[in-house]
Design an enzyme around this catalytic site. Structure first.
Site, PDB file in Angstrom:
ATOM      1  N   ARG A 134     -43.896  32.388 -41.739  1.00  0.00           N
ATOM      2  CA  ARG A 134     -44.081  32.545 -40.260  1.00  0.00           C
ATOM      3  C   ARG A 134     -42.607  32.159 -39.676  1.00  0.00           C
ATOM      4  NH1 ARG A 134     -48.022  35.724 -40.224  1.00  0.00           N
ATOM      5  NH2 ARG A 134     -50.087  35.002 -40.338  1.00  0.00           N
ATOM      6  N   HIS A 159     -47.550  48.195 -47.288  1.00  0.00           N
ATOM      7  CA  HIS A 159     -48.861  47.976 -46.715  1.00  0.00           C
ATOM      8  C   HIS A 159     -49.760  49.256 -46.478  1.00  0.00           C
ATOM      9  CE1 HIS A 159     -51.361  45.615 -43.676  1.00  0.00           C
ATOM     10  NE2 HIS A 159     -51.782  46.907 -43.314  1.00  0.00           N
ATOM     11  N   ASP A 189     -51.454  36.516 -50.123  1.00  0.00           N
ATOM     12  CA  ASP A 189     -51.485  37.170 -48.764  1.00  0.00           C
ATOM     13  C   ASP A 189     -51.644  35.839 -47.926  1.00  0.00           C
ATOM     14  OD1 ASP A 189     -51.047  38.770 -46.518  1.00  0.00           O
ATOM     15  OD2 ASP A 189     -52.840  39.862 -46.770  1.00  0.00           O
TER      16      ASP A 189
END
Length: 441
Positions: free
Chosen positions: A64, A181, A307
């Protein structure tokens, strides 16, 4: 640096031996031959009943930072990784600003070095701002001090086939790879969970398996066409497994990962409407879970990737449609894989090391991670207590995220010790001091 004498560890769960860690490497392996060096402390560790494994390597972590420090920071995520048995993690690019330039990936890399709990390898974005319109500075990120080799717009599919082809071609020049993805956006617009009987009963918009499988099919053919390396993130369906198996049989250079949560949880959990079970890709059927386990056991799926996706409480403890997608995973991954794969007899601890350490290190080209536990090798390793059992309590985790789908579950296994470059960052399940001298709170 302290020398370490590890007594009676079971190497890969097989033969029992003593290990001496010295100057960041495994100095001896066998019977206890350690003698204290003048001026160098020697710590003796009784590893009776513990299994010695190479440190785990995660190809799929969300730290993050920069910009979303309310959810996680490199520091807190690194601490969680060390406690979970990881000696290297790869930080995905969907920070704010996006890691699409040399400057941002160097910042993340520097923060990892300063933290010193685990290696932090930034993942570069494939497209500028994850917008899917223009290629990011792939070459500049590869040549930066972060030496980026993995590129992904994870969270968003690189939908444009021309851009995907160009990215696959570009990364060949420095032996990089693209991690996709796989999600066809037009088939998943507004989707909330796996498409099927449960979604119909609950009245939630469905997320069809074909949305994942269609992109994987396209991309393995693109990888074959340009002779480049493709990695498929968080595989979640039986059909995806079949496509990847088909591609590997034809020699296409594709690798794949499965998350711990997709090895154990199914769409049935969504009946609770608890947003902790909202994730991308969604939880699938029991048949899919079984196919994923079998694929991990037989090598069709190469690695486990957590993940790890921490979110602030307000983004998960809310109405289902408004909740963010994602689950934490760094501190529970080992236990979930032990429960689903080792305890079921689908793999032994040697195979566990392959999918959690050896193969991910090979894919990422990290020559000092995932190495054999042998004399002269880097001392990136963990000691695991396979007999321990624990109830998962997210409020006790080092990550800022409390969105663990395993909250309240009793799971096996516990990381007793983690050694990073020969430095003991975790001892008896607790953080000690990092490689750079940071102390646990």
């Amino acid at each position: 640096m302290t020398d370490h004498l590890i007594l009676g560890a079971k190497i890969l769960g097989e033969t029992t031996a003593d290990l001496v860690l010295r100057d960041g490497k495994i100095a001896t392996l066998g019977a206890d031959t350690a003698a204290p060096r003048e001026g160098v402390p020697l710590e003796t560790i009784d590893a009776t009943g513990l299994i010695a494994l190479p440190g785990m390597v995660d190809l799929h972590t969300h730290l993050r930072e920069p910009g979303r420090e309310d959810a996680e920071t490199v520091e807190t995520g690194s601490r969680a990784a060390a406690l979970g048995g990881f000696t290297a993690v790869h930080a995905m690019a969907n920070s704010s600003p996006v890691a699409d330039t040399a400057g941002v990936v160097e910042q993340v890399h520097r923060l990892g070095l300063e933290s010193g709990w685990t290696e932090v390898h930034p993942v570069g974005a494939v497209t500028v701002g994850l917008a899917g319109e223009n290629l990011a500075e792939l070459g500049a990120m590869a040549e930066s001090s972060a030496q980026v080799r993995m590129f992904s717009d994870d969270g968003i599919c690189v939908h444009n086939p021309v851009l995907m082809r160009r990215a696959l071609e570009y990364v060949k020049s420095f032996d990089g790879f693209v991690a996709q993805h796989a999600q066809e956006p037009l088939l998943t617009e507004g989707a909330q969970m796996n498409e099927g009987c449960v979604s119909s009963v609950l009245g939630l918009p469905g997320w069809p398996a074909v949305a994942e499988e269609a992109i994987i099919s396209r991309d393995v053919l693109l990888a074959q066409h340009v002779e480049s390396r493709l990695h498929v993130c968080h595989v979640s369906t039986k059909g995806s497994v079949e496509i990847i198996r088909w591609a590997k049989e034809r020699g296409i250079d594709v690798t794949a990962e499965v998350t711990p949560h997709h090895l154990i949880l199914t769409e049935e959990m969504v009946r609770s409407f608890n947003p902790v079970y909202k994730v991308n890709p969604p939880l699938r059927t029991a048949e899919d879970v079984q196919a994923l386990r079998e694929a991990l056991a037989d090598g069709t799926i190469d690695v486990v990737g957590t993940d790890h996706a921490p979110h602030p409480t307000q983004l998960k403890e809310c109405e289902w449609h408004q909740a963010a997608m994602g689950m934490t995973g760094l501190e529970t991954a080992l236990s979930v894989v032990q429960h689903t794969m080792v305890e079921t007899g689908m793999m032994d601890w040697r195979r566990f090391a392959e999918v959690t350490s050896v193969r991910p290190a090979e894919i990422a080209r990290h020559g000092h991670q995932g190495r054999p536990l042998a004399v002269g090798e880097p001392a990136n390793l963990i000691l695991v207590d396979p007999q321990a059992r624990r109830t998962v309590r997210p409020e006790e985790h080092a990550t800022k995220g409390r969105n663990s789908p395993f909250s309240g579950m009793e799971l096996p296994g516990r990381v007793h010790s983690t050694f990073l470059a020969g430095h003991r960052v975790v001892a008896d399940g607790a953080l000690q001091t990092s490689l750079t001298g940071r102390e646990a709170d």
